[in-house]
Enzyme design. Structure first.
Site, PDB file in Angstrom:
ATOM      1  N   ASP A   7       0.855  -1.149  -0.078  1.00 51.77           N
ATOM      2  CA  ASP A   7       0.122  -0.064  -0.028  1.00 51.77           C
ATOM      3  C   ASP A   7       0.815   1.109  -0.014  1.00 51.77           C
ATOM      4  O   ASP A   7       1.308   1.489   1.186  1.00 51.77           O
ATOM      5  CB  ASP A   7      -0.666  -0.116   1.453  1.00 51.77           C
ATOM      6  CG  ASP A   7      -1.873   1.305   1.129  1.00 51.77           C
ATOM      7  OD1 ASP A   7      -2.433   1.779   0.013  1.00 51.77           O
ATOM      8  OD2 ASP A   7      -2.118   1.466   2.528  1.00 51.77           O
ATOM      9  N   GLU A  66      -1.509  -1.528  -4.918  1.00 50.47           N
ATOM     10  CA  GLU A  66      -2.650  -0.672  -5.291  1.00 50.47           C
ATOM     11  C   GLU A  66      -2.313   0.256  -6.391  1.00 50.47           C
ATOM     12  O   GLU A  66      -1.230   1.117  -6.521  1.00 50.47           O
ATOM     13  CB  GLU A  66      -3.211   0.071  -4.056  1.00 50.47           C
ATOM     14  CG  GLU A  66      -4.336   0.961  -4.271  1.00 50.47           C
ATOM     15  CD  GLU A  66      -4.980   1.180  -2.972  1.00 50.47           C
ATOM     16  OE1 GLU A  66      -6.180   1.750  -2.829  1.00 50.47           O
ATOM     17  OE2 GLU A  66      -4.109   1.654  -1.934  1.00 50.47           O
ATOM     18  N   ASP A 138      -2.483   1.165   7.155  1.00 48.53           N
ATOM     19  CA  ASP A 138      -1.786   1.005   6.064  1.00 48.53           C
ATOM     20  C   ASP A 138      -1.182  -0.669   5.926  1.00 48.53           C
ATOM     21  O   ASP A 138      -1.262  -0.975   4.832  1.00 48.53           O
ATOM     22  CB  ASP A 138      -0.682   2.040   6.128  1.00 48.53           C
ATOM     23  CG  ASP A 138      -0.901   3.384   6.068  1.00 48.53           C
ATOM     24  OD1 ASP A 138      -1.520   3.590   5.273  1.00 48.53           O
ATOM     25  OD2 ASP A 138      -0.910   4.186   6.908  1.00 48.53           O
TER      26      ASP A 138
END
Length: 179
Positions: A7, A66, A138
């Site tokens: 991420d 992502e 996160d």
């Protein structure tokens, strides 16, 4: 085989490592690469070095990250894209395949709803992986990205309207998955 989920962020980059050697993904590790208040080039170097360290320690076979989403602040989107780039280049330099997933696709895969909140994603990551406690936000997002990739590898995701996923396999849906 291990999957490294990332991420990306220009201040905090979350990571999650899952073992997918069985049909049910198993938690290995998660955490965050926290970046000091230094100039962006030094933060990007730290992201690269941190990902390289994780690759060296865990030896993942694949990386999932992502995709950039457009925010209201173009400067933030650019910095996020640069953080992603540092992580992707590191994985590529280590010879690892990288698959990308959009935020809505990740939420859909993990919670069943593309409009899920961060808290809902975090809750489902804990439930799916059987964790005793909730990881930092996160890190939970990175685990959700790794879970999405694990399900894609098993053919449990399709390339539907969420877009962005480059998969080698297709078929089924998340709703068909029974851990």
């Amino acid at each position: 085989m291990l999957i490294l989920g990332i991420d990306p962020g220009s201040r905090i980059t979350g990571y999650g490592v899952l073992d997918v050697s069985t049909p049910t993904p198993r938690y290995v590790a998660s955490g965050c690469i926290r970046l000091q208040d230094v100039e962006l080039p030094q933060r990007l170097a730290r992201i690269y070095a941190g990902i390289a360290e994780l690759i060296g320690e865990y030896r993942p076979g694949e990386v999932a990250i992502e995709q950039v989403f457009m925010s209201k602040n173009p400067d933030s989107a650019l910095k996020l894209g640069q953080a992603r780039g540092a992580a992707i280049v590191c994985a590529a330099n280590h010879g690892l395949p990288v698959d990308e997933y959009g935020p809505r696709q990740i939420k859909q895969a993990v919670t069943g709803s593309g409009g899920a909140t961060k808290a809902q994603v975090q809750h489902m990551v804990v439930a799916i992986l059987g964790l005793g406690a909730s990881p930092q936000a996160d890190a939970a997002d990175a685990l959700a990205i790794a879970l999405t990739h694990a399900h894609a590898r098993l053919g449990l995701l399709t390339r539907g309207s969420f877009g962005g996923h480059r998969s080698r396999r297709r078929g089924g849906s998340w709703r068909d998955f029974r851990p």
